[in-house]
Design a protein around this motif. Sequence first.
Motif, PDB file in Angstrom:
ATOM      1  N   VAL A 124       0.856  -1.172   0.000  1.00  0.00           N
ATOM      2  CA  VAL A 124       0.000   0.000   0.000  1.00  0.00           C
ATOM      3  C   VAL A 124       0.899   1.231   0.000  1.00  0.00           C
ATOM      4  O   VAL A 124       1.772   1.369   0.865  1.00  0.00           O
ATOM      5  N   CYS A 125       0.700   2.090  -0.977  1.00  0.00           N
ATOM      6  CA  CYS A 125       1.507   3.308  -1.057  1.00  0.00           C
ATOM      7  C   CYS A 125       1.236   4.191   0.159  1.00  0.00           C
ATOM      8  O   CYS A 125       0.082   4.465   0.494  1.00  0.00           O
ATOM      9  N   ALA A 126       2.302   4.621   0.822  1.00  0.00           N
ATOM     10  CA  ALA A 126       2.151   5.431   2.026  1.00  0.00           C
ATOM     11  C   ALA A 126       1.652   6.832   1.693  1.00  0.00           C
ATOM     12  O   ALA A 126       1.147   7.544   2.566  1.00  0.00           O
ATOM     13  N   ASP A 127       1.785   7.235   0.446  1.00  0.00           N
ATOM     14  CA  ASP A 127       1.390   8.603   0.088  1.00  0.00           C
ATOM     15  C   ASP A 127      -0.004   8.699  -0.524  1.00  0.00           C
ATOM     16  O   ASP A 127      -0.764   9.601  -0.207  1.00  0.00           O
ATOM     17  N   CYS A 128      -0.353   7.744  -1.414  1.00  0.00           N
ATOM     18  CA  CYS A 128      -1.657   7.867  -2.071  1.00  0.00           C
ATOM     19  C   CYS A 128      -2.579   6.692  -1.796  1.00  0.00           C
ATOM     20  O   CYS A 128      -3.744   6.708  -2.193  1.00  0.00           O
ATOM     21  N   GLY A 129      -2.066   5.652  -1.124  1.00  0.00           N
ATOM     22  CA  GLY A 129      -2.938   4.554  -0.733  1.00  0.00           C
ATOM     23  C   GLY A 129      -3.169   3.512  -1.811  1.00  0.00           C
ATOM     24  O   GLY A 129      -3.950   2.585  -1.624  1.00  0.00           O
TER      25      GLY A 129
ATOM     26  N   ASP B  18       7.885   0.973  -5.722  1.00  0.00           N
ATOM     27  CA  ASP B  18       7.636   2.321  -6.229  1.00  0.00           C
ATOM     28  C   ASP B  18       6.208   2.388  -6.751  1.00  0.00           C
ATOM     29  O   ASP B  18       5.803   1.593  -7.582  1.00  0.00           O
ATOM     30  N   CYS B  19       5.471   3.362  -6.262  1.00  0.00           N
ATOM     31  CA  CYS B  19       4.056   3.475  -6.607  1.00  0.00           C
ATOM     32  C   CYS B  19       3.888   3.793  -8.094  1.00  0.00           C
ATOM     33  O   CYS B  19       4.478   4.744  -8.603  1.00  0.00           O
ATOM     34  N   PRO B  20       3.076   2.995  -8.787  1.00  0.00           N
ATOM     35  CA  PRO B  20       2.868   3.255 -10.221  1.00  0.00           C
ATOM     36  C   PRO B  20       2.035   4.512 -10.469  1.00  0.00           C
ATOM     37  O   PRO B  20       2.051   5.050 -11.577  1.00  0.00           O
ATOM     38  N   ASP B  21       1.342   4.984  -9.447  1.00  0.00           N
ATOM     39  CA  ASP B  21       0.505   6.174  -9.623  1.00  0.00           C
ATOM     40  C   ASP B  21       1.262   7.459  -9.312  1.00  0.00           C
ATOM     41  O   ASP B  21       1.312   8.383 -10.119  1.00  0.00           O
ATOM     42  N   CYS B  22       1.833   7.526  -8.112  1.00  0.00           N
ATOM     43  CA  CYS B  22       2.429   8.803  -7.686  1.00  0.00           C
ATOM     44  C   CYS B  22       3.953   8.721  -7.597  1.00  0.00           C
ATOM     45  O   CYS B  22       4.601   9.702  -7.238  1.00  0.00           O
ATOM     46  N   LEU B  23       4.519   7.548  -7.913  1.00  0.00           N
ATOM     47  CA  LEU B  23       5.966   7.350  -7.942  1.00  0.00           C
ATOM     48  C   LEU B  23       6.623   7.442  -6.568  1.00  0.00           C
ATOM     49  O   LEU B  23       7.843   7.478  -6.455  1.00  0.00           O
ATOM     50  N   SER B  24       5.813   7.474  -5.531  1.00  0.00           N
ATOM     51  CA  SER B  24       6.370   7.472  -4.180  1.00  0.00           C
ATOM     52  C   SER B  24       7.165   6.186  -3.951  1.00  0.00           C
ATOM     53  O   SER B  24       6.792   5.123  -4.429  1.00  0.00           O
ATOM     54  N   GLY B  25       8.246   6.285  -3.206  1.00  0.00           N
ATOM     55  CA  GLY B  25       9.051   5.115  -2.890  1.00  0.00           C
ATOM     56  C   GLY B  25       8.742   4.543  -1.522  1.00  0.00           C
ATOM     57  O   GLY B  25       9.391   3.610  -1.081  1.00  0.00           O
TER      58      GLY B  25
HETATM   59 ZN   LIG Z   1       1.228   6.406  -4.539  1.00  0.00          ZN
END
Ligand SMILES: [Zn+2]
Length: 153
Positions: free
Chosen positions: A32-37, A46-53
Amino acid sequence: MFGWFGKVSFVPYTKVSDFAVHLKDGRLMGSVCADCGRFAFPPRADCPDCLSGSFEYREISGRGTVHTFSTIAAAPTGFEDMAPYTVVVVDLEEGGRLLAWAGETLDPADVKIGMPVQVVPRIFEETPEIRVYYSVEEPGATWGKAPVRGGEG
Ligand SMILES: [Zn+2]
């Protein structure tokens, strides 16, 4: 169309991968992306949506439905002794999709597209790499899980 079915293989994970450790413990983990969920299975660093690591693991149920399946009669090198065998693409309840083998509780002749199933992680071989595969079992199938390791959520 599903030519890649013929290339089905055990998936090696290195022991340093938390994902592999969780699988070894009997847990299917998504991220689960910590930034966008955004949820992903298999986990993505690495989040495919917001690229958060930054992400955290979230255990999934393994419940899903059969997306499609195929019985392999002419097995690729290394799998000859197992043919014929049935592989199943499962749409996971929490999202994501995986390729699994028809397991002990499931008669391959009974597999139907859209039927509910339970995905169970299996350790094939533990060498410097942990070789993992998934089996598809009847809904409600249970399997062994290691106790939760200290400090992990
Ligand atoms: Zn994300």
